[in-house]
Design an enzyme around this catalytic site. Structure first.
Site, PDB file in Angstrom:
ATOM      1  CD1 TRP A 140      -2.125   2.133   1.549  1.00 28.36           C
ATOM      2  CD2 TRP A 140      -3.252   0.643   0.470  1.00 28.36           C
ATOM      3  NE1 TRP A 140      -3.286   2.809   1.221  1.00 28.36           N
ATOM      4  CE2 TRP A 140      -4.310   1.932   0.694  1.00 28.36           C
ATOM      5  CE3 TRP A 140      -3.816  -0.552   0.121  1.00 28.36           C
ATOM      6  CZ2 TRP A 140      -5.244   1.996   0.290  1.00 28.36           C
ATOM      7  CZ3 TRP A 140      -5.335  -0.456  -0.390  1.00 28.36           C
ATOM      8  CH2 TRP A 140      -5.888   0.729   0.024  1.00 28.36           C
ATOM      9  CG  HIS A 159      -7.941  -2.300   8.402  1.00 27.70           C
ATOM     10  ND1 HIS A 159      -6.573  -1.479   8.420  1.00 27.70           N
ATOM     11  CD2 HIS A 159      -8.499  -2.315   7.264  1.00 27.70           C
ATOM     12  CE1 HIS A 159      -6.513  -1.105   7.315  1.00 27.70           C
ATOM     13  NE2 HIS A 159      -7.249  -1.406   6.512  1.00 27.70           N
TER      14      HIS A 159
END
Ligand SMILES: N[C@@H](CC(=O)c1ccccc1NC=O)C(=O)O
Ligand SMILES: [Zn+2]
Ligand SMILES: [Zn+2]
Length: 212
Positions: free
Chosen positions: A20, A60
């Protein structure tokens, strides 16, 4: 009749696997070699937990959400249907409605138009309409797997599809590899590591075709 073979749909964790943007890359190296210790090689890894084929824990995107070690392993083992949506870029409830839904399937794996390319972070992703979440809940789906790095756009702040799935009791598996998998019925095993307090974990994801 002999049983079908298990098929690996996991992205290999190589030192050049995509990560990411801005996140911790994956790295494996030997901290000590056999030459140094006289007995063994000892590897070490550093990595974001959202690396390669992985699952998200609700923590998350929700400070009060469950962490990876608290999740029921039964979510990640069992029957799964592979659905081919690779002819569209916008995945909506209307589209999904057109598929045949069977009562005993509680996990679905979406094969999208994004080609498997573990070494490149994609510029654009097919869009998963958050409205698929209540639709999937109606179909009693408990796990959604996708062949892309996220169920939301990379530049999304609100993570609407992550939240919608969570609000509808659906867990998330990301970055599976389905380019060589045809639509149909399978068994799935994609178990996260029991990392205490973690917001996600890499998994080894495997499927095996069920003859119907
Ligand atoms: N939602 C993505 C990850 C994600 O959003 C992310 C991962 C690492 C660093 C930043 C991220 N997101 C937003 O800045 C995922 O579930 O893997
Ligand atoms: Zn993730
Ligand atoms: Zn995610």
């Amino acid at each position: 009749m002999s049983e079908n073979k298990w098929i690996d749909i996991t992205q290999p964790l190589t030192n050049d696997i995509a990560h990411w943007p801005g996140d911790t890359p994956f790295s494996f190296e030997l901290a000590c070699t056999k030459k140094e210790t006289g007995s063994v090689n000892i590897g070490q890894i550093t990595s974001s937990v959202h690396m390669g084929t992985h699952v998200d824990a609700p923590f998350h995107f929700d400070d009060n959400g469950t962490t990876i070690d608290q999740l029921d392993v039964n979510i990640y083992i069992g029957k799964a249907a592979v659905i081919d949506v690779s002819h569209v870029t916008n995945i909506t409830p209307k589209l999904l409605e057109g598929y045949k839904w069977e009562d005993d399937v509680t996990r679905i794996l979406l094969r999208t138009s994004l080609p498997n390319n573990p070494k490149r972070f994609p510029k654009e992703l097919p869009v998963l309409d958050p409205a698929i979440a209540p639709f999937l809940q109606q179909k009693e789906i408990k796990l959604l797997g996708v062949d892309m790095p996220s169920v939301d756009a990379p530049d999304s702040n609100e993570l609407a599809t992550h939240h919608a799935l969570h609000d509808n009791g659906i867990y998330i598996l990301e970055n599976i590899m389905l380019d060589h998998i045809s639509a149909g019925h399978y068994e799935l095993i994609a178990l996260p590591l029991a990392i205490q307090g973690a917001d996600g974990s890499p998994v080894r994801a495997v499927i095996r075709r069920i003859e119907k």
